[in-house]
Design an enzyme around this catalytic site. Sequence first.
Site, PDB file in Angstrom:
ATOM      1  N   THR A  41      17.130 -17.778 -11.263  1.00 39.07           N
ATOM      2  CA  THR A  41      15.893 -17.556 -10.508  1.00 39.07           C
ATOM      3  C   THR A  41      14.653 -17.824 -11.362  1.00 39.07           C
ATOM      4  OG1 THR A  41      17.073 -15.890  -9.254  1.00 39.07           O
ATOM      5  CG2 THR A  41      14.685 -15.858  -9.063  1.00 39.07           C
ATOM      6  N   SER A  45      13.730 -25.405  -9.992  1.00 40.31           N
ATOM      7  CA  SER A  45      12.638 -26.318  -9.634  1.00 40.31           C
ATOM      8  C   SER A  45      11.576 -25.679  -8.742  1.00 40.31           C
ATOM      9  CB  SER A  45      13.194 -27.566  -8.948  1.00 40.31           C
ATOM     10  OG  SER A  45      14.186 -28.166  -9.744  1.00 40.31           O
ATOM     11  N   HIS A  49      13.242 -26.497  -0.257  1.00 39.10           N
ATOM     12  CA  HIS A  49      13.651 -27.816   0.246  1.00 39.10           C
ATOM     13  C   HIS A  49      13.680 -27.803   1.770  1.00 39.10           C
ATOM     14  CE1 HIS A  49      14.872 -28.952  -3.815  1.00 39.10           C
ATOM     15  NE2 HIS A  49      15.565 -27.838  -3.904  1.00 39.10           N
ATOM     16  N   ARG A 315      22.630 -23.377 -13.422  1.00 40.87           N
ATOM     17  CA  ARG A 315      22.910 -23.242 -11.996  1.00 40.87           C
ATOM     18  C   ARG A 315      24.378 -22.891 -11.823  1.00 40.87           C
ATOM     19  NH1 ARG A 315      20.859 -29.072 -11.015  1.00 40.87           N
ATOM     20  NH2 ARG A 315      20.818 -28.997 -13.271  1.00 40.87           N
ATOM     21  N   GLU A 341      24.198 -22.527  -6.065  1.00 38.40           N
ATOM     22  CA  GLU A 341      23.432 -23.540  -6.807  1.00 38.40           C
ATOM     23  C   GLU A 341      22.413 -24.151  -5.844  1.00 38.40           C
ATOM     24  OE1 GLU A 341      25.794 -26.914  -7.968  1.00 38.40           O
ATOM     25  OE2 GLU A 341      27.129 -26.672  -6.283  1.00 38.40           O
ATOM     26  N   CYS A 406      -6.081 -18.925 -22.046  1.00 44.19           N
ATOM     27  CA  CYS A 406      -5.672 -20.182 -21.400  1.00 44.19           C
ATOM     28  C   CYS A 406      -5.626 -20.022 -19.881  1.00 44.19           C
ATOM     29  CB  CYS A 406      -4.315 -20.641 -21.914  1.00 44.19           C
ATOM     30  SG  CYS A 406      -4.232 -20.901 -23.686  1.00 44.19           S
ATOM     31  N   CYS A 441      -1.447 -22.435 -25.037  1.00 46.50           N
ATOM     32  CA  CYS A 441      -1.159 -21.909 -26.377  1.00 46.50           C
ATOM     33  C   CYS A 441       0.155 -21.135 -26.384  1.00 46.50           C
ATOM     34  CB  CYS A 441      -2.314 -21.096 -26.936  1.00 46.50           C
ATOM     35  SG  CYS A 441      -2.262 -19.336 -26.602  1.00 46.50           S
ATOM     36  N   CYS A 446      -2.543 -14.472 -27.131  1.00 44.95           N
ATOM     37  CA  CYS A 446      -2.534 -13.275 -26.288  1.00 44.95           C
ATOM     38  C   CYS A 446      -1.320 -12.399 -26.506  1.00 44.95           C
ATOM     39  CB  CYS A 446      -2.665 -13.649 -24.814  1.00 44.95           C
ATOM     40  SG  CYS A 446      -1.276 -14.584 -24.175  1.00 44.95           S
TER      41      CYS A 446
END
Lengths: 484, 427
Positions: A41, A45, A49, A315, A341, A406, A441, A446
Amino acid sequence: MYDILIIGAGICGTFIARDLSRYELKVALLDREDDIACGATMANSAIVHSGHDPEPGTLKARFNLEGSRMYEEICRQLGTVFRRCGAFVASASDEEDAVLDQLFARAQKRAIPSRILSRSEALQDEPHLADGVRRVLDLPTTAIITPWEIAIALAEEAVLNQTELLLSHTVTAIQKEQNGFLVTAQTGDGRQRMLRSRFVVDAAGVYADRIYAMAASDVPFAITPKRGEYYVIDREEHPLVSRVIYPVPSAKGKGVLAVPTIHGNLLIGPSSDPIEDKEDVGTTPWGLDYVQQQISKTVRDIPFHKVIRSFAGLRPSGSTHDFIVEEARDVPGLFLAAAIESPGLTAAPAISHYITEELIGSRIDLRPKKEYTKRQPPTPFHQLSPAQKNEWIRKNPVYGHMVCRCEHITEGEILEAIHRPVGARTIKGVKKRCRPGMGRCQGGFCEPLVAEILCRETDVTMEELFYMQDNVQKDIPGERRDNR
Amino acid sequence: MKKRDLVIIGGGSAGMAAAIAARKKGIQDILILERGSETGGILLQCIHNGFGLHTFGEELSGPSYAERFSDQIRDLGIEVETDALVLHMDSERKIIYTSPRSGFVTLDARCVVLAMGCRERPRGAIGIPGTRPAGIWTAGAAQRYVNLDGFLPGRRVFILGSGDIGLIMARRMTLEGAQVLGVAELMPYSNGLSRNLKQCLEDFHIPLYLSHTVTDIRGHHRVSSITISEVDDNRRPIAGTEKAFDVDTLLLSVGLLPENTLSEEAGIELHPRTRGPVVDQFLQTTVPGVFACGNVLHVHDLVDFVTAEGYMAGESAAHYLTAGLPQRASVPVTAGEGLSYVLPQRIHPDALPDTLTLSCRVLAPQRNVLLAVEKDGKLIKSVRRPVMLPAEMEKITLKKTEIEGVRESLRLRILPQSVCASPDTAK
């Protein structure tokens, strides 16, 4: 005695926990890690989908399609981000063109909004498509999300509705008893806990087969971790792509994608390597080389000099080549959400709905709770107007203290991430919840500040925070340090 | 919207020097925006000595060096807002910042000095393979833990990169009781100052593995081991040369990057090599009224040079505010053979100062060479250098009379000593 014990607090486990928390049931959600969403998790990607890809007749096809239609509403209710950015599947050869046509036909049959665009049409929307791209399949309903944010939100809501959360619990044995299971778990501090539950849900990701094996003599499937490596590219003023770019899928899977993220980064990956070690989330030179080489077929000009991070995820790939979502045939009372998967993230809400309502619902009386507490999303500090921000800072000056320069994350947001239900207890936990350290960074500036805040707020030492007990010599001879 | 004459972004050594110089030139309305809780910047965590040899003729620790400037800032009554982070700047010098005290503030600055310093290149930028456990830090982050937080972040340590911070942390961790098993350097030479190699590694018998890099990191929650490999001439690891070390910590000292997010937002042209703004001889960037100094401009090895650059930026800012400065520098100053960059990158031929000092770095170590200056393609000066190292910034000062009348370009280059075409003028 629990009614249901869920093993695995990834996207499936947390969806199931949240869905079950609507009912008058005693539920526990268990994970071996010290936070929600530490496995696949966290490293995927991050796409919803559209459902154009899975083979007809599979569970993947069914749950993908159902799940993709559920997400927008779920995210709205949870207060998590969801952006329908759309996708192109880009073909670059005669053979791929033929597959593209099949995918288009499949998408049409499934009533997924889709159309074929010529190269010149596609270039108007995505000028950085590679030179070899000939045609694309346009899939406008494809969306991007932040998977771990959703899992954490689900866990929060489950906990708000009396689900017990057992983190740092590693299951070591499962025994079938008269009316349920006896589950043995080893806790992070080395204790053994015996947990009794009427039903068990196996949502243990790459370990789903091992969990099953604890309860059964014979395991009818095996889970092979498939390692996927990714690059994360720094935010840019003008993002290279505005939608997901898929290659035409092959036997190896969906291929290497270019994915814009919710926070403006660009994700390139994944590779796809079946491996044996269920723990090996290490990146490799060859995996990342493969990613670079593959992406050049669909997208050009990727600024690899602006990579801020690479990572790998595992996966859980099943030997049956489909999701395994059922009550175990030889172990009644054990429900499986295994081999989830790709497109598992998209499918998760539908899988959960099926397991909860149909599988568990057929075995137990699901009585809705009279009162159900909805999660309150965190303060959307970033989205406030300057005047509103000033108002917040006046009331609470910690919102004026920028900790992460950042990503512009304030101390106020970090405090909130720590003190919410299912609050952050680790550096990674804070990073997952509100992003300090995700920028260019990578926490160089931080992290010490975040560590200081965590130590102060949760009463832990720096040694504990950085896992120095595990394999680090505890004391330096002749020296006593005060690390608080 | 509030208006300010001079806003200095960053209250480290560069920013403080700029503020002091500008005040001494008569600028009254100055605001320093500092993100930390006090002025001093990175010096505050550099508790080793060696600072100030050029500026004060004595060796100070970082905090002592910073204090001398912080005291002056206070005595001169220069306004500093601490805990203030600048979120945005545009090409009209409109600045947005936030702080607990003032909230979200928008300012209109007549003049800006950029002094944001630099940051360390993280692991992700160099793509070390392996897992992502706790125990991997940039050397600077580890330095902060040890020196400011009193927390020793590791017990068995390996260091990748022989930059100065890495070398200094090898010594620091050792002194605090950790065991430093080695330092690996990708290049066939070190990237740190020679004195640091001697004082931080050799004196503590810490091995330096030149032409090596880290090729694997293992560990689930915490680093458990790392592997290094030798690299070939193309800096690719050579199979079969792996050496594993059981360590709990890997420190990275693999380069510093000027912190120019704001400069980019403001549309300031950056130089591909320095990664800092392109500047003229007044240290003015391509956006009029915006000056840059210190590590945001180019990475320095000595704070004394940062201070000198800060003074210059502050004086230029004062000139800009009082008398104005010429715009559009027309003559490029370029880096020729053997050099990675030269600063400033442009000069105004009609506004030459009495002396012009150029800073540069070599691409690779050089022995017995000449650092040569060409004016419009003609060699005008060369100085002998027995040794030139990428780690050590070089400077060459030109007299106004030497460069007067320049039209096309000034070019610095390295020449073999035998090609000495003009009288040697080594300093």
